[in-house]
Design a protein around this motif. Structure first.
Motif, PDB file in Angstrom:
ATOM      1  N   SER A   6       0.803  -1.231   0.000  1.00 57.84           N
ATOM      2  CA  SER A   6       0.000   0.000   0.000  1.00 57.84           C
ATOM      3  C   SER A   6       0.830   1.273   0.000  1.00 57.84           C
ATOM      4  O   SER A   6       0.292   2.356  -0.226  1.00 57.84           O
ATOM      5  CB  SER A   6      -0.939  -0.013   1.199  1.00 57.84           C
ATOM      6  N   GLY A   7       2.136   1.196   0.258  1.00 57.40           N
ATOM      7  CA  GLY A   7       2.967   2.399   0.263  1.00 57.40           C
ATOM      8  C   GLY A   7       2.776   3.227   1.521  1.00 57.40           C
ATOM      9  O   GLY A   7       2.420   2.693   2.572  1.00 57.40           O
ATOM     10  N   PHE A  30      -0.268  11.406   0.276  1.00 58.93           N
ATOM     11  CA  PHE A  30       0.506  11.780  -0.918  1.00 58.93           C
ATOM     12  C   PHE A  30       0.127  10.913  -2.113  1.00 58.93           C
ATOM     13  O   PHE A  30      -0.092   9.708  -1.969  1.00 58.93           O
ATOM     14  CB  PHE A  30       2.015  11.606  -0.678  1.00 58.93           C
ATOM     15  N   SER A  31       0.097  11.559  -3.278  1.00 53.78           N
ATOM     16  CA  SER A  31      -0.172  10.810  -4.506  1.00 53.78           C
ATOM     17  C   SER A  31       1.165  10.458  -5.164  1.00 53.78           C
ATOM     18  O   SER A  31       2.219  10.969  -4.774  1.00 53.78           O
ATOM     19  CB  SER A  31      -0.984  11.682  -5.469  1.00 53.78           C
ATOM     20  N   THR A  32       1.097   9.599  -6.186  1.00 52.66           N
ATOM     21  CA  THR A  32       2.310   9.246  -6.937  1.00 52.66           C
ATOM     22  C   THR A  32       2.950  10.520  -7.491  1.00 52.66           C
ATOM     23  O   THR A  32       4.165  10.673  -7.506  1.00 52.66           O
ATOM     24  CB  THR A  32       1.942   8.303  -8.103  1.00 52.66           C
ATOM     25  N   ASN A  36       6.753  11.858  -7.250  1.00 50.57           N
ATOM     26  CA  ASN A  36       7.534  12.182  -8.450  1.00 50.57           C
ATOM     27  C   ASN A  36       8.105  13.583  -8.354  1.00 50.57           C
ATOM     28  O   ASN A  36       9.265  13.827  -8.696  1.00 50.57           O
ATOM     29  CB  ASN A  36       6.665  12.067  -9.708  1.00 50.57           C
ATOM     30  N   ALA A  37       7.277  14.527  -7.861  1.00 51.34           N
ATOM     31  CA  ALA A  37       7.720  15.922  -7.768  1.00 51.34           C
ATOM     32  C   ALA A  37       8.920  16.050  -6.830  1.00 51.34           C
ATOM     33  O   ALA A  37       9.762  16.926  -7.003  1.00 51.34           O
ATOM     34  CB  ALA A  37       6.570  16.791  -7.278  1.00 51.34           C
ATOM     35  N   HIS A  41      11.286   7.707  -5.677  1.00 52.78           N
ATOM     36  CA  HIS A  41      10.703   6.597  -6.440  1.00 52.78           C
ATOM     37  C   HIS A  41      10.434   5.419  -5.514  1.00 52.78           C
ATOM     38  O   HIS A  41      11.304   4.582  -5.301  1.00 52.78           O
ATOM     39  CB  HIS A  41      11.638   6.194  -7.586  1.00 52.78           C
ATOM     40  N   PRO A  42       9.220   5.385  -4.918  1.00 54.29           N
ATOM     41  CA  PRO A  42       8.900   4.298  -3.994  1.00 54.29           C
ATOM     42  C   PRO A  42       9.007   2.940  -4.684  1.00 54.29           C
ATOM     43  O   PRO A  42       8.635   2.795  -5.851  1.00 54.29           O
ATOM     44  CB  PRO A  42       7.449   4.579  -3.592  1.00 54.29           C
TER      45      PRO A  42
END
Ligand SMILES: Cc1cc2nc3c(=O)[nH]c(=O)nc-3n(C[C@H](O)[C@H](O)[C@H](O)COP(=O)(O)OP(=O)(O)OC[C@H]3O[C@@H](n4cnc5c(N)ncnc54)[C@H](O)[C@@H]3O)c2cc1C
Length: 409
Positions: A6-7, A30-32, A36-37, A41-42
């Motif tokens: 799930s991150g 937080f969103s992907t 990225n911003a 890089h999870p």
């Protein structure tokens, strides 16, 4: 990198997810795109082994990953009970989102639960099950709820609210065996020989820092991974933070374990800056935790409790050892119905406070405790029988703010 599919999500939010007050997507701040911003890089992967001398980590799939600096933030996991039946289907814990989903799946199909453990997580599971219509039996090994942090009045307030919601509390009750029925939990046997039919058994008797990776590669460990004031472990270029780390508390002169969200985040960001070449000292701040006990907002600040809690085999979730490192202190308190304020007073300062219900004074009290403000002026009045403790603190706070307010030219 995390083993959890799930991150990154709010672990404290799981309690509200269980009661249905939060939807799953609200747990994810937080969103992907946010990651990225940040240039982050999870990666979902289980780390199998650390090789600090080679600056490598070995992943479960056998591949290796090199690093310049490594942070170990493996968290903590629920302590297990060592009794027959502990591995049966229907035995649950609450470490992560997957566990919360398992509890919810069980609650959809089953009617009766037994919850074991005396800290915040056990209570959160009780509340989640009750909200989902499950008849809940709550086993306490001692004679009251969370005795090493709460005083008797506070424990009874929490217990009373649970009973009002139909929870059956069993004092002085310990599990001896979890009984099976068609391969699933069917009941429990207690140490006094009694039996109770149930379909779910939830265990929340404390947590253990996840130190296996660090231990196997020879890092210095006590109960957690020992770190210095820069959050560096005993190995070069390896740092540790959060529930897995045991950090130095200058206030009491010992390495302690916190299992609190705020300190974990603060340690993570300081470790990150140091890993990027900084030289920042982590100085443990006064513990401050806003939580909810049986629906009652409760803030725990600094040092408030004492003694041992037989219900917990380790530190509890959302808990700080600092709360129990009690130097000589006397108590000033005030309560009316569910609003309750308890102060632990040192010679000239407030060492800790519990604020239940009305939260107006929790932030001011955090400052008074953190800044070790001299309260000698009001101490004797605070200690008078039936003293209006909240009013005295409010008055002291507003006077102090006037005196310390920045002067306009
Ligand atoms: C139900 C619940 C309620 C809570 N309520 C509160 C609260 O009200 N207030 C509060 O202050 N705190 C609360 N906490 C505690 C708080 O969530 C923790 O203190 C905090 O999450 C610790 O952060 P961490 O990064 O150290 O570890 P974690 O958040 O536990 O993260 C550790 C991560 O490392 C991963 N991992 C472990 N080993 C490996 C491996 N070998 N390879 C790859 N990944 C690995 C795990 O899967 C996990 O994703 C609560 C916790 C829970 C579970």
């Amino acid at each position: 990198m995390s083993a959890e599919k799930s991150g990154y999500y709010s672990r404290p939010g799981l309690a509200y997810y269980l009661t249905g007050e939060l939807k799953e997507k609200q747990l994810f701040p937080f969103s992907t795109r946010d990651f990225n911003a940040l240039g982050v890089h999870p990666q979902i992967a289980q780390v199998k082994k650390l090789l600090p001398e080679q600056h490598l980590v070995e992943l479960q799939d056998g591949s290796y990953l090199g690093y310049d600096r490594l942070l170990i933030a493996t968290g903590a996991c629920a302590a297990r009970v060592n009794i027959p039946g502990a591995d049966l289907k229907g035995v649950v814990k609450l470490d992560n989102l997957f566990d919360a989903q398992q509890i919810m799946a069980q609650a959809r199909r089953r009617r009766t639960a037994v919850v074991v453990g005396g800290g915040i997580t056990a209570l959160e599971i009780v509340e989640g099950l009750v909200a989902r219509g499950v008849k809940t039996h709550y086993f306490l090994r001692g004679d009251r709820y969370w005795p090493n942090v709460l005083d008797e009045t506070e424990s009874r307030i929490v217990e009373g609210r649970l009973k009002d919601h139909g929870v059956k509390i069993h004092y002085h009750t310990e599990l001896d065996e979890i009984l099976a029925r068609k391969g699933h939990v069917g009941g429990v046997r207690t140490k006094d020989g009694g039996t109770l039919r149930c379909d779910i058994v939830a265990i929340a008797i404390g947590i253990r820092p996840r130190v296996k990776l660090a231990q196997e590669c020879g890092l210095e460990i006590e109960r957690g991974i020992l770190v210095d004031e820069y959050l560096q472990t005993s190995a070069a270029d390896v740092y540790a933070a959060g529930d897995a780390a045991q950090v130095y508390d200058p206030f009491i002169g010992k390495h302690v374990i916190d299992s609190l969200w705020g300190p974990a985040r603060q340690q993570g960001s300081i470790a990150g800056r140091n890993m990027a070449g900084g030289r920042e000292i982590y100085s443990k701040t006064v513990a401050f935790n806003v939580t909810r006990l049986a629906g009652l907002t409760t803030t725990i600040i600094g040092t408030v409790g004492k003694g041992k809690d037989d219900d917990l085999v380790g530190i509890a979730r959302g808990d700080s050892e600092t709360w129990r490192q009690l130097p000589d202190a006397i108590i000033a308190q005030q309560d009316f119905e569910v609003n309750r304020l308890r102060l632990m007073l040192g010679e000239k300062t407030i060492l800790g406070a519990i604020v239940m219900g009305d939260q107006t004074l929790s932030k001011p009290l955090h400052t008074l405790v953190s800044d070790r403000v001299d309260i000698s002026l009001i101490k004797s009045r605070l200690l008078e029988p039936r003293a209006p403790v909240a009013d005295l603190i409010a008055e002291f706070w507003s006077h102090r703010r006037t005196v310390h307010a920045p002067q306009l030219a």
